[in-house]
Design an enzyme around this catalytic site. Structure first.
Site, short mmCIF file in Angstrom:
data_model
loop_
_atom_site.label_atom_id
_atom_site.label_comp_id
_atom_site.label_asym_id
_atom_site.label_seq_id
_atom_site.Cartn_x
_atom_site.Cartn_y
_atom_site.Cartn_z
N ASN A 1 0.87 -1.17 0.00
CA ASN A 1 0.00 0.00 0.00
C ASN A 1 0.91 1.22 0.00
O ASN A 1 1.55 1.53 1.00
CB ASN A 1 -0.91 -0.01 1.24
CG ASN A 1 -1.85 1.18 1.28
OD1 ASN A 1 -1.46 2.30 0.96
ND2 ASN A 1 -3.09 0.96 1.70
N GLU B 1 -3.87 2.11 -2.88
CA GLU B 1 -3.96 3.53 -2.53
C GLU B 1 -3.04 4.39 -3.41
O GLU B 1 -2.23 5.16 -2.91
CB GLU B 1 -3.66 3.76 -1.05
CG GLU B 1 -4.87 3.61 -0.16
CD GLU B 1 -4.71 4.31 1.18
OE1 GLU B 1 -5.20 5.45 1.31
OE2 GLU B 1 -4.13 3.71 2.10
N ASP C 1 -4.17 -4.92 0.56
CA ASP C 1 -4.52 -4.36 1.86
C ASP C 1 -5.96 -4.76 2.13
O ASP C 1 -6.89 -4.19 1.56
CB ASP C 1 -4.34 -2.84 1.83
CG ASP C 1 -4.74 -2.17 3.13
OD1 ASP C 1 -5.21 -2.88 4.05
OD2 ASP C 1 -4.60 -0.94 3.23
N ASN D 1 -7.45 -4.51 5.03
CA ASN D 1 -8.02 -3.74 6.14
C ASN D 1 -8.73 -4.66 7.13
O ASN D 1 -9.82 -4.35 7.63
CB ASN D 1 -8.96 -2.65 5.62
CG ASN D 1 -8.23 -1.35 5.34
OD1 ASN D 1 -7.41 -0.89 6.14
ND2 ASN D 1 -8.49 -0.75 4.19
N ASP E 1 -2.03 -6.37 5.67
CA ASP E 1 -1.67 -6.64 4.27
C ASP E 1 -1.39 -8.13 4.14
O ASP E 1 -0.54 -8.67 4.85
CB ASP E 1 -0.45 -5.83 3.87
CG ASP E 1 -0.67 -4.34 4.06
OD1 ASP E 1 -1.21 -3.70 3.14
OD2 ASP E 1 -0.33 -3.82 5.15
N ASP F 1 2.63 4.48 5.32
CA ASP F 1 2.42 3.91 6.64
C ASP F 1 2.37 2.38 6.61
O ASP F 1 2.26 1.73 7.65
CB ASP F 1 1.18 4.49 7.33
CG ASP F 1 -0.01 4.64 6.39
OD1 ASP F 1 0.05 4.13 5.26
OD2 ASP F 1 -1.00 5.26 6.79
N HIS F 2 2.47 1.80 5.42
CA HIS F 2 2.58 0.35 5.25
C HIS F 2 4.00 -0.01 4.83
O HIS F 2 4.73 0.83 4.28
CB HIS F 2 1.64 -0.15 4.15
CG HIS F 2 0.18 0.04 4.44
ND1 HIS F 2 -0.67 -1.01 4.70
CD2 HIS F 2 -0.58 1.17 4.49
CE1 HIS F 2 -1.89 -0.54 4.90
NE2 HIS F 2 -1.86 0.78 4.77
#
Length: 262
Positions: free
Chosen positions: A7, A34, A147, A149, A218, A247-248
């Site tokens: 991501n 993203e 991802d 989530n 992920d 942030d991943h």
């Protein structure tokens, strides 16, 4: 064959970091989520120069997924998750690459919950479960990468008690993920690290990365034909600690293609 999911959290601002990681690790396939860029702003030329051909679905400001293939051209199989013709969010892409069907997905976050965003998340998950069942029935070698989530278990979150009301860790989300895996998919990272607290995401706030206050959201899920070919799986954790990071962190698997069971 190395397949990764990452991501990128905005391909425009993270392109240098992406290119650096691609050069260092040279995955054969990289699934990105993203993108946060419209279709025409995808950096195809820069990725071509780096040795990658790409398929992508852009979307202005948010969402967007892409599949990169090194030294070969990914063949598009499906654009968009079936089951809701009115869904215009760019979250799902499938491609055939060197005999493997790769599905790149960005499952909705779902917060705040309860509410319409959480309802959309669960409905999207149900559509994925239905479609994944058909992929398994095809008998093809398939990887579901992206991802999700979804935090599958308490082992996958740094402080479970702080996440009980979050859409990523709600019982409905975990139950949907469990039903998906129970179809016959192998959770590659957990398979290779059954007891390890291993994360793929760290928030930007409160020094989450420095404190290792992370989540595992992920995932790479393997169809039975590929499960026996899995030789390694891990997270390039250090990428999260670099300048202007997503942030991943990239999550990857290694497959020995001579061990595919047919």
């Amino acid at each position: 064959m190395r397949i990764a999911t990452y991501n990128i959290n905005g391909i425009g601002s993270r392109l240098p970091a992406l290119l650096e990681w691609l050069e260092e690790t040279q995955p054969d396939v990289a699934c990105l989520q993203e993108l946060k860029a419209p279709q025409e702003r995808f950096p195809e030329a820069a990725l071509n120069e780096a040795g990658y051909q790409a398929l992508w679905i852009g979307q202005k400001s948010w969402n967007g997924v892409a599949i990169l293939a090194r030294g070969t051209t990914p063949v598009e199989v499906r654009r968009g998750l079936p089951g809701d013709a009115a869904d215009e969010q760019s979250r799902y892409l499938e491609a055939a690459i060197d005999g493997v069907l790769v599905a790149c997905l960005y499952l909705p976050n779902g917060n705040p919950c309860p509410g319409p965003k959480f309802d959309y998340k669960l409905a999207w998950f149900e559509r994925l479960i239905t479609h994944a069942e058909g992929l398994l029935a095809s008998g093809a070698p398939v990887v579901l990468a992206g991802d999700f989530n979804a935090i599958p278990t308490e082992l996958d979150v740094y402080k479970p008690e702080r996440w009980v009301t979050d859409a990523l860790f709600r019982p409905e989300t975990r139950e949907a993920f469990q039903r998906l895996v129970a179809q016959g998919w192998t959770d590659a990272l957990r398979s290779m690290h059954p007891d390890e607290r291993i994360f793929t995401f760290w928030d930007y706030f409160r020094d989450a990365y420095g404190r290792d206050a992370g989540l595992r959201i992920d995932h790479l899920l393997l169809s039975p034909m590929l499960a026996g070919a899995l030789t390694a799986a891990n997270v390039d954790r250090d990428v999260r600690g670099r300048e202007k990071p997503s942030d991943h962190a990239p999550t990857w698997i290694e497959l020995d293609m001579t061990k595919i069971t047919r």
